[in-house]
Each structure stands twice: as C-alpha cells, then as structure tokens.
Design an enzyme around this catalytic site. Sequence first.
Site, PDB file in Angstrom:
ATOM      1  CD  GLU A 161      -3.713  -5.805   4.125  1.00  0.00           C
ATOM      2  OE1 GLU A 161      -4.548  -4.953   4.518  1.00  0.00           O
ATOM      3  OE2 GLU A 161      -2.488  -5.642   4.223  1.00  0.00           O
TER       4      GLU A 161
ATOM      5  CD  GLU B  17      -3.026  -0.929   2.258  1.00  0.00           C
ATOM      6  OE1 GLU B  17      -2.917  -0.005   3.082  1.00  0.00           O
ATOM      7  OE2 GLU B  17      -3.983  -1.696   2.216  1.00  0.00           O
TER       8      GLU B  17
END
Length: 449
Positions: A355, A166
């Site tokens: 995720e 991320e």
Amino acid sequence: MQAASFPTGFTWGVATAAPQIEGAAFADGKGESVWDRFARRPGKVHGGDTLDVACDHYRLFREDFALMRQLGVRNYRLSIAWPRIFPLGDGPVNRAGLAFYHRLFDAMAEHGITPWVTMFHWDLPQALEDRGGWCERVTVEAFARYADTIVQEFGGKVKNWITLNEIRCFTVMAYSPTAGNKAPGRAVSAAQLNQTYHHALLCHGHGVRAVREHGGPGARVGLTDNCDVSIPAMETPEDIAAARAWFVDQNVHLLGAIYGGGYAPEYLARCGDDAPRVEAGDFALISRPTDFLGLNIYTGFFVRADADGRPQGLTLPASYPRADSPWLHLAPQAIYWATRFVQECYGVKAIYITENGCGYNDEPVVDGEVIDLHRREYLRNYLRELLRAIGDGVPIAGYFLWSFMDNFEWEDGYQRRFGIVHVDFETQVRTPKLSARYYARVMQENRIV
Ligand code: PNW
C-alpha cells in the site's frame, strides 16, 4: 536501465480491502464483523457512516474489473471477508460466501487481472470478539481453520497470499486504553495487549502453514506490515545509524520477533510481568520462512543521533505538510528507508509495497473530471524514492497503490478519499481521477512519467 525506469518484470498493482468496498454487509449469510458493530456505536465513525453499502462492489465487481482493465491494471490486492466464509468465526462454513469469491476470481481471470489476496484485513467476526477476540487463543484456532479453508478452496485460482494486514491496527489501535479508535475499541490491560500481538503473530504463522500445505504449485505467501519508519534527519553515518537503531527498537515485537525466531531479551525486559505468554512450538510457526514481506508505507518519523549518538525522535513542527488524514505527513523518503532497513536488519530478500497513497476530503467531480494534482505529486515523489532504493540494491519486486477507488476509510468514514477513482456514494458512479490517468501511464511505461 533508462532513467526513471523500473526493472523489467516489476509488479504494478492497486489495492483495496473487502470491508472497505464490498458493502452487502449482511447479504447471503455474511456474519457481523467488529467493524459492522463499531460503526453503529455513536461517535465512533465520522458522520455515523457504516460499511453496509460502501462501493457496492459485491454487486458491481464486474464493472470495477472492466475499469481496472481499461486503466491497464494487471495486479489487484484484495481481501477476503472472514465473516462471509465463517459467519460466526468458526462453526459452519457459508457456501454462499465461498461462491461469491469464486465468481470474483473468475471475473478477474476474464479481465486478465492477477489476484493478491489478504486473508485478514481487520474484519474479525463479531462472534469471536464476543469470546475475547484477539486477547484469546480461540481466535488463533478459528483463524487456522479459516486459512486452511480459503487456501484449499481458492488455491487453484490464487497464487499470491498475504496473511494479515497491519497487525498494529487491529491490536494496539483497537484494544489500547489510549487509542481505541479502531474496532472493537475495547480497552484491555497491558498484558492482554501484548497477548493480542502474540496471537496475531500466530495467525500469520498459520497463514503461512496453510499456503505451504494447501497452496499448490507456485503459491507464495508473506505478511503485510505497517512498520514505524524512521528517516534520518540528515543522511550522515551518525543519523543513519541512529534511525536504524530506532527502527529495530520500534519494530522489535513484530518484525523482530518474526525474523528473529523469538522475542528479544530487551523486549521481554521492557514488558516485565506483562510479557506475552508463549507456548511450546509457537515460534516454529511464527517464524516459518515466507516468500516476501509486504510493507504499507504512508509516512515516517525523523530521527537523529543525539550528542551521545543515541536515537532521538524529532517532533514535527505544526506547519509540516500533510494530507487530510492527520497522521499522514508527507515523507517520501519513508519508502526508501523502510525498504532499506528491512533488508539490512532482517535480511528480507523480496519486498512488495502493498500500500502507498494519500487521503483527502474535498475532491469533487467538476465537468466530469477530478484534477487531483496533490495525489499525482504525492505518488511521483514516493515513486522517486522507491526507484532510488531499487538503484541502491534493495530487492523491491512490486508496488500496489492504495487505493483503486474511494472507499470506507475506517473511523474517517466516506469523507476521506484515498482512491485514484472517484466514487459518488449516492449513485455509485466511478470517475477516474487525473491520478488514475497518471498511474496508468506509469504502469504501462514501467517508469516515472
Ligand atoms: C492502512 N497510521 O491503514 C490500511 O491498511 C487501509 O485499510 C487504510 O484504508 C489505509 O491504510 C489508509 O489509512 C492505516 O496511523 C491506518 O499510521 C493508520 C495508519 C497507517 C495505515
């Protein structure tokens, strides 16, 4: 394919990250990370919580793997703590740090669990931040050496590598004057901010290079991104086209740059004088082909076509449902549209959901149980949209649930629980929640139950 079944060989797993679970923040020569420092700044983390102990996984990892095994987990996404390997970011390597991860991977092998290793999950060595952090190219050089070191060291035990987790969370959310709720929380200029992205892209490229050079047979590598996800307000051709255009635009500086082999002219025009400084050879590195793309999917934004057919983002009404994390609006279709758009827009051939999950506050153990039907509902709804994407031909190869256990949820501290296993942070007792039993069945039967 039986109704609600996933393809044969689909990869099921759970995910965590080193700084959120390991604790032992200063043990065995580990250096300070930007999060160790940030958590000590008053008012930055809920309740003044620190990463010092977390889930004490540094000491309890064998028990944690035994529990994973009991639940039928065969794939586990974890991260290596850079400051455990290079306490100062570069400079001398910490042998004790390497030894810890050898013990960890050996214990995983004993329990029949395959590692999926993220090289960097936000815990930048503070010593590098003191030299400019993500604003400076020194961090790229240090990362290249770190990536080479861990792939050389663990390449025999680890075959699945994820370069960075991320990018936007450790660049824009960490250095922007308006955000700054993530470490190091230092405001920089617009030009410097664009440079943080560019340096992160270069580190991704070095991660790929390191795996190609030292990963050995069967090694695979990809990025994990949390792209902004647009969901068509209605599934009409007009709204779908608008949502796709919005997706391309919002992700132009990250996925667009990696898959496009350079910065798009419209992005550079938008940046003007603040455009990132690019050196010769940068994009040869950044755009090296990868084996898969990892996506972390939690939520999405609704977009429709306006009267002229242009994308128009819609403001969510105050009563739109969400988890206890304020940003986590419940939008199961995000998992469908994100995967479909990355295939359509960038031609991605293999996608893993690295995720997906939800965070809530009050999840007490009552009579030895946590009846988290809200999480079970969340998972089931998102898995349905995942299956729908697979049915439409989107190449999704696996799914990792965030998170295996409750842990340090960054600025929200230990109050916000994302685990399917409850952790009592006083006693370190683990209690699988109802959602863990539910997910165990999903993994075992390879279908939505
Ligand atoms: C991810 N948002 O962070 C991280 O990879 C995990 O470490 C973290 O614990 C998990 O999701 C839950 O938060 C995100 O604002 C942080 O959209 C913020 C956002 C998304 C993901």
